[in-house]
Motif scaffolding. Structure first.
Motif, PDB file in Angstrom:
ATOM      1  N   TYR A 242       0.840  -1.202   0.000  1.00 22.85           N
ATOM      2  CA  TYR A 242       0.000   0.000   0.000  1.00 22.85           C
ATOM      3  C   TYR A 242       0.880   1.257   0.000  1.00 22.85           C
ATOM      4  N   PHE A 243       1.896   1.263   0.861  1.00 21.05           N
ATOM      5  CA  PHE A 243       2.815   2.393   0.916  1.00 21.05           C
ATOM      6  C   PHE A 243       3.553   2.547  -0.415  1.00 21.05           C
ATOM      7  N   ALA A 244       3.987   1.421  -0.997  1.00 18.85           N
ATOM      8  CA  ALA A 244       4.699   1.462  -2.279  1.00 18.85           C
ATOM      9  C   ALA A 244       3.822   2.029  -3.386  1.00 18.85           C
ATOM     10  N   SER A 245       2.518   1.729  -3.336  1.00 18.38           N
ATOM     11  CA  SER A 245       1.609   2.250  -4.369  1.00 18.38           C
ATOM     12  C   SER A 245       1.535   3.777  -4.309  1.00 18.38           C
ATOM     13  N   LYS A 246       1.584   4.318  -3.089  1.00 22.73           N
ATOM     14  CA  LYS A 246       1.563   5.783  -2.944  1.00 22.73           C
ATOM     15  C   LYS A 246       2.872   6.394  -3.431  1.00 22.73           C
ATOM     16  N   VAL A 247       3.979   5.705  -3.130  1.00 26.30           N
ATOM     17  CA  VAL A 247       5.286   6.187  -3.599  1.00 26.30           C
ATOM     18  C   VAL A 247       5.330   6.178  -5.115  1.00 26.30           C
ATOM     19  N   GLU A 248       4.896   5.067  -5.714  1.00 24.35           N
ATOM     20  CA  GLU A 248       4.922   4.945  -7.175  1.00 24.35           C
ATOM     21  C   GLU A 248       4.045   6.011  -7.835  1.00 24.35           C
ATOM     22  N   LYS A 249       2.869   6.234  -7.269  1.00 25.71           N
ATOM     23  CA  LYS A 249       1.961   7.234  -7.828  1.00 25.71           C
ATOM     24  C   LYS A 249       2.589   8.627  -7.789  1.00 25.71           C
ATOM     25  N   SER A 250       3.245   8.951  -6.682  1.00 28.94           N
ATOM     26  CA  SER A 250       3.897  10.261  -6.555  1.00 28.94           C
ATOM     27  C   SER A 250       5.059  10.399  -7.539  1.00 28.94           C
ATOM     28  N   LEU A 251       5.835   9.322  -7.684  1.00 31.38           N
ATOM     29  CA  LEU A 251       6.979   9.364  -8.593  1.00 31.38           C
ATOM     30  C   LEU A 251       6.535   9.514 -10.047  1.00 31.38           C
ATOM     31  N   ASN A 252       5.434   8.876 -10.405  1.00 32.51           N
ATOM     32  CA  ASN A 252       4.942   8.971 -11.781  1.00 32.51           C
ATOM     33  C   ASN A 252       4.545  10.394 -12.147  1.00 32.51           C
ATOM     34  N   LYS A 253       4.241  11.213 -11.137  1.00 30.05           N
ATOM     35  CA  LYS A 253       3.842  12.593 -11.387  1.00 30.05           C
ATOM     36  C   LYS A 253       5.042  13.508 -11.627  1.00 30.05           C
ATOM     37  N   VAL A 254       6.204  13.157 -11.060  1.00 26.51           N
ATOM     38  CA  VAL A 254       7.347  14.085 -11.096  1.00 26.51           C
ATOM     39  C   VAL A 254       8.507  13.614 -11.971  1.00 26.51           C
ATOM     40  N   ILE A 255       8.619  12.316 -12.222  1.00 22.79           N
ATOM     41  CA  ILE A 255       9.735  11.807 -13.018  1.00 22.79           C
ATOM     42  C   ILE A 255       9.384  11.876 -14.500  1.00 22.79           C
ATOM     43  N   PRO A 256      10.277  12.411 -15.332  1.00 19.79           N
ATOM     44  CA  PRO A 256      10.013  12.538 -16.778  1.00 19.79           C
ATOM     45  C   PRO A 256       9.712  11.183 -17.420  1.00 19.79           C
ATOM     46  N   ASP A 257       8.834  11.194 -18.420  1.00 20.64           N
ATOM     47  CA  ASP A 257       8.433   9.959 -19.085  1.00 20.64           C
ATOM     48  C   ASP A 257       9.616   9.202 -19.675  1.00 20.64           C
ATOM     49  N   MET A 258      10.637   9.924 -20.096  1.00 13.80           N
ATOM     50  CA  MET A 258      11.773   9.301 -20.762  1.00 13.80           C
ATOM     51  C   MET A 258      12.503   8.305 -19.855  1.00 13.80           C
ATOM     52  N   VAL A 259      12.510   8.583 -18.541  1.00 12.66           N
ATOM     53  CA  VAL A 259      13.279   7.719 -17.620  1.00 12.66           C
ATOM     54  C   VAL A 259      12.380   7.028 -16.590  1.00 12.66           C
ATOM     55  N   LYS A 260      11.058   7.170 -16.734  1.00 16.47           N
ATOM     56  CA  LYS A 260      10.135   6.552 -15.784  1.00 16.47           C
ATOM     57  C   LYS A 260      10.330   5.048 -15.694  1.00 16.47           C
ATOM     58  N   PHE A 261      10.492   4.406 -16.837  1.00 13.36           N
ATOM     59  CA  PHE A 261      10.577   2.953 -16.902  1.00 13.36           C
ATOM     60  C   PHE A 261      11.646   2.412 -15.971  1.00 13.36           C
ATOM     61  N   PHE A 262      12.765   3.127 -15.845  1.00 12.63           N
ATOM     62  CA  PHE A 262      13.874   2.653 -15.019  1.00 12.63           C
ATOM     63  C   PHE A 262      13.791   3.165 -13.587  1.00 12.63           C
ATOM     64  N   PHE A 263      13.550   4.456 -13.440  1.00 16.30           N
ATOM     65  CA  PHE A 263      13.703   5.070 -12.128  1.00 16.30           C
ATOM     66  C   PHE A 263      12.515   4.886 -11.195  1.00 16.30           C
ATOM     67  N   VAL A 264      11.300   4.808 -11.722  1.00 17.59           N
ATOM     68  CA  VAL A 264      10.137   4.649 -10.843  1.00 17.59           C
ATOM     69  C   VAL A 264      10.197   3.348 -10.044  1.00 17.59           C
ATOM     70  N   PRO A 265      10.398   2.179 -10.682  1.00 18.22           N
ATOM     71  CA  PRO A 265      10.475   0.950  -9.882  1.00 18.22           C
ATOM     72  C   PRO A 265      11.687   0.902  -8.961  1.00 18.22           C
ATOM     73  N   ILE A 266      12.820   1.447  -9.415  1.00 17.77           N
ATOM     74  CA  ILE A 266      14.025   1.434  -8.575  1.00 17.77           C
ATOM     75  C   ILE A 266      13.788   2.215  -7.290  1.00 17.77           C
ATOM     76  N   ILE A 267      13.304   3.444  -7.433  1.00 20.10           N
ATOM     77  CA  ILE A 267      13.094   4.289  -6.253  1.00 20.10           C
ATOM     78  C   ILE A 267      11.960   3.739  -5.390  1.00 20.10           C
ATOM     79  N   THR A 268      10.908   3.238  -6.041  1.00 18.78           N
ATOM     80  CA  THR A 268       9.784   2.671  -5.285  1.00 18.78           C
ATOM     81  C   THR A 268      10.249   1.521  -4.399  1.00 18.78           C
TER      82      THR A 268
END
Length: 327
Positions: A242-268
């Motif tokens: 549940y906490f990870a879902s909130k982190v992922e949602k927040s990251l998807n809003k601020v991380i550029p689309d070009m690098v989302k694929f790599f950085f969103v799951p890593i940081i999450t």
């Protein structure tokens, strides 16, 4: 036209039509609708419809009981609705307010456990038969036969956090493979208290002499890592996902689309699992211990009161693994 196409059309019509259906899922015998307005559904018609056993309303859901062939009817209903993705992803705050907190909680738990119920039941039956055959002296507990059957039956429960990581991720709209990694990390041998206690003595003990007494065998960036056993657990993986879902949602809003694929799951994964091991997991385990101690205290004080509470909350106790306290 499929075998249950007409039944599916009649069900959709009498629950208020496609426009009244928010989401649909199913369990072993029931279609579980989430409707915008349950009052416009035709209960009487559905109850008397050939192919429908009965209609029930519970947990914020409009449940149409079909029987063991529910999956076939479910597929036909989805064809009628034109739905290809049957994931129930309606977990918005607005929907929680409409359902109420308790109904929303039941909806979350049922959504997480429903996909694995068949496998969970199968594993339990296999474990039961294995125990029975040992009691009948058909083979010994040290035999290969016992070990194979025990592996088949016990693996489901030992690695339960992995399966719950997948279903919880699906329920919370988290990347499902991130959920799998969260569950697998909680089952990683080097993290378990039993593994660490066999390997050496603790560095020190926190909260000595209390219910929360915890042995510390290792640290993370010099922060004490309270050791727990997470295999076969339920609450820690659900909370971390549940906490990870909130982190992922927040990251998807601020991380550029070009690098989302790599950085969103890593940081999450780094954020959710670090806090999971340091804070969420231990707190969830402490909370579980408190509930378990409260159940035992009530039973010791008054078996009659304990029996009433157990009868009222039996399903919840079983889901969260407290039924063993009542044996």
């Amino acid at each position: 036209m499929g075998k249950y196409t007409n039944l599916a059309k009649d069900i959709v019509t009498n629950v208020g039509g496609k426009e009244n259906i928010v989401s649909l899922k199913h369990c072993i015998t029931r279609l579980r609708f989430k409707l915008k307005d349950e009052s416009i559904a035709n209960d009487d018609i559905l109850n008397n419809m050939d192919g429908v056993v009965t209609v029930m309303k519970a947990g914020g859901q409009y449940q149409v009981v079909i029987g063991n062939h529910v999956t076939q009817v479910f597929d036909e209903v989805n064809q009628v609705l034109g739905i290809t993705d049957t994931t129930d992803s309606d977990n918005s705050e607005e929907n929680v307010e409409k359902q109420g907190i308790f109904n929303a909680f039941i909806d979350v738990i049922s959504g997480i456990f429903q996909p694995i119920l068949v496998a969970l039941s199968a594993a339990g039956v296999i474990k039961g038969f294995n125990t029975l055959f040992i009691s009948l002296h058909w083979y010994s507990q040290t035999s290969g036969t016992y070990n194979v059957l025990n592996a088949i039956g016990d693996s489901m429960f030992t690695f339960l956090p992995i399966l719950l990581g997948l279903t919880a991720a699906k329920k919370f709209n988290l990347n499902q493979y991130v959920g799998l990694i969260i569950g697998a990390s909680l089952c990683y041998p080097a993290i378990q208290l039993d593994t660490l206690s066999k390997a050496g003595k603790p560095l020190y003990t926190l909260f000595s002499g209390t219910l929360f007494q915890s042995e510390v065998y290792q640290s993370f960036l010099r922060i004490p890592l309270i050791s727990m056993n997470y295999t076969s657990t339920v609450i820690p993986v659900i909370l971390i996902c549940y906490f990870a879902s909130k982190v992922e949602k927040s990251l998807n809003k601020v991380i550029p689309d070009m690098v989302k694929f790599f950085f969103v799951p890593i940081i999450t994964l780094l954020v959710s699992l670090t806090l999971g091991f340091l804070v969420i997991g231990p707190l969830a385990t402490f909370g579980s211990n408190l509930v378990g101690s409260a159940i035992l205290a009530v039973r010791n004080f008054s078996p009659l009161v304990a029996g009433a509470l157990v009868a009222g909350f039996w399903q919840v106790l079983v889901v969260f693994g407290y039924s063993y306290l009542l044996q």
